[in-house]
Each structure stands twice: as C-alpha cells, then as structure tokens.
Design a protein around this motif. Structure first.
Motif, PDB file in Angstrom:
ATOM      1  N   GLY A  48      47.195  34.844  39.761  1.00 20.71           N
ATOM      2  CA  GLY A  48      46.547  35.310  38.653  1.00 20.71           C
ATOM      3  C   GLY A  48      46.882  36.628  38.351  1.00 20.71           C
ATOM      4  O   GLY A  48      47.496  37.743  39.390  1.00 20.71           O
ATOM      5  N   ARG A  49      46.257  37.836  37.014  1.00 27.09           N
ATOM      6  CA  ARG A  49      46.735  38.709  37.074  1.00 27.09           C
ATOM      7  C   ARG A  49      44.858  39.324  35.915  1.00 27.09           C
ATOM      8  O   ARG A  49      45.014  38.633  35.110  1.00 27.09           O
ATOM      9  CB  ARG A  49      47.295  39.180  36.482  1.00 27.09           C
ATOM     10  CG  ARG A  49      47.878  40.743  36.225  1.00 27.09           C
ATOM     11  CD  ARG A  49      49.231  40.468  35.813  1.00 27.09           C
ATOM     12  NE  ARG A  49      49.612  42.718  34.764  1.00 27.09           N
ATOM     13  CZ  ARG A  49      49.707  43.004  33.713  1.00 27.09           C
ATOM     14  NH1 ARG A  49      49.995  41.979  32.994  1.00 27.09           N
ATOM     15  NH2 ARG A  49      50.062  44.360  34.193  1.00 27.09           N
ATOM     16  N   TYR A  50      43.983  40.464  36.598  1.00 29.40           N
ATOM     17  CA  TYR A  50      43.411  40.568  35.835  1.00 29.40           C
ATOM     18  C   TYR A  50      43.382  41.845  36.334  1.00 29.40           C
ATOM     19  O   TYR A  50      43.477  43.047  36.866  1.00 29.40           O
ATOM     20  CB  TYR A  50      42.196  40.019  36.361  1.00 29.40           C
ATOM     21  CG  TYR A  50      41.398  40.031  38.131  1.00 29.40           C
ATOM     22  CD1 TYR A  50      40.955  40.920  38.211  1.00 29.40           C
ATOM     23  CD2 TYR A  50      42.259  39.459  38.858  1.00 29.40           C
ATOM     24  CE1 TYR A  50      40.809  41.393  39.641  1.00 29.40           C
ATOM     25  CE2 TYR A  50      42.346  39.424  40.002  1.00 29.40           C
ATOM     26  CZ  TYR A  50      41.503  40.400  40.290  1.00 29.40           C
ATOM     27  OH  TYR A  50      41.126  40.387  41.581  1.00 29.40           O
ATOM     28  N   PRO A  51      42.637  42.600  35.166  1.00 25.98           N
ATOM     29  CA  PRO A  51      41.882  43.901  35.219  1.00 25.98           C
ATOM     30  C   PRO A  51      41.471  44.813  36.236  1.00 25.98           C
ATOM     31  O   PRO A  51      40.534  44.362  36.601  1.00 25.98           O
ATOM     32  CB  PRO A  51      41.760  44.995  33.950  1.00 25.98           C
ATOM     33  CG  PRO A  51      40.992  43.268  32.967  1.00 25.98           C
ATOM     34  CD  PRO A  51      41.395  42.258  34.142  1.00 25.98           C
ATOM     35  N   ALA A  52      41.630  45.777  36.787  1.00 29.19           N
ATOM     36  CA  ALA A  52      41.015  46.481  38.279  1.00 29.19           C
ATOM     37  C   ALA A  52      40.094  47.128  37.136  1.00 29.19           C
ATOM     38  O   ALA A  52      39.711  48.217  36.686  1.00 29.19           O
ATOM     39  CB  ALA A  52      42.195  47.587  38.719  1.00 29.19           C
TER      40      ALA A  52
END
Length: 135
Positions: free
Chosen positions: A51-55
C-alpha cells in the motif's frame, strides 16, 4: 571639518554595503517548493508493496544552496503535504528521513530521501513528491 569628512564617507560605506549583498538561496523571495510525502508499505520481506499512504506529521527539511545544515523545516499535514514559501532563486535540497529494512544491528534504520530543486524564476512554484519506505 570632521562632519564634512563623515558626510563624505557615509554614501561610500552605504554603497559598498549595498553592492556586497549578494542574494543567495534562502528565504526572502516569492518562490515556493511544495509536495506530498508518501509512505510505501512493504510486506515483511520488503519485496511487495502492500500500500501507499501520505506520511502524516513528518518533518521535511530544506537546505539552501550548498549548506550542510538545513535552513528550515516543515511538518507534513494530514494529507502528507508540505510547503516552503518565500524562497529566492537558487539551488535547494528537500530532505526527509525514511525508516528502512535493518539487516543487522550495524545497518542504520533510517536513510535520507532527497530531491534537488533549482528555482530559476522569482515566482516559481515547484511541486515535488517524496517516497519513503515503511514508517
């Protein structure tokens, strides 16, 4: 007589100070660097991106020119967005620190994620993205 000499040297001193001030990269202009810092979440073996998500609430540093210490920093918002406003023309480096897979105790668990930016126009807005590993 002393006043006349002082009045003669004041414009010379002011002119030399004005001419010696060279604008360098840094704050004081109208340009901007902004972007979104993303986290890539890997499986336990660091082979598949799950997955990829905002830091969120992560510090991003801005280095001016060839400086070895950051000139300023910003925290990402709830969308992973950051911005540095009021910059002059010049070279900049945006840096954030990413956690990484640690193979043994001597391997550092953080690595720098860097993006170089060259501002060439006084009102330039540069939108960049940063990717990191597990966070």
């Amino acid at each position: 007589m002393t006043k006349k000499i002082a009045l003669l040297f004041i414009p010379i001193i002011c002119a030399s100070l004005f001419l010696s001030c060279k604008e360098t990269p840094g704050e004081g202009g109208n340009a901007q660097i902004k972007g979104t810092y993303w986290v890539r979440n890997y499986d336990p073996f660091f082979t598949i991106v799950q997955g990829r998500y905002p830091a969120v609430n992560t510090t991003v540093y801005l280095f001016f020119g060839d400086d070895t210490s950051p000139g300023t920093s910003a925290k990402t918002n709830s969308n992973g967005e950051f911005e540095f406003k009021y910059l002059r023309k010049g070279k900049y480096k945006v840096v954030a620190y990413s956690k990484q897979f640690q193979s043994n105790s001597s391997t550092p668990n953080e690595t720098a994620v860097e993006v170089s930016v060259n501002i060439t126009k006084s009102k330039q807005v540069t939108d960049i993205g940063l990717d990191t590993l597990n966070q």
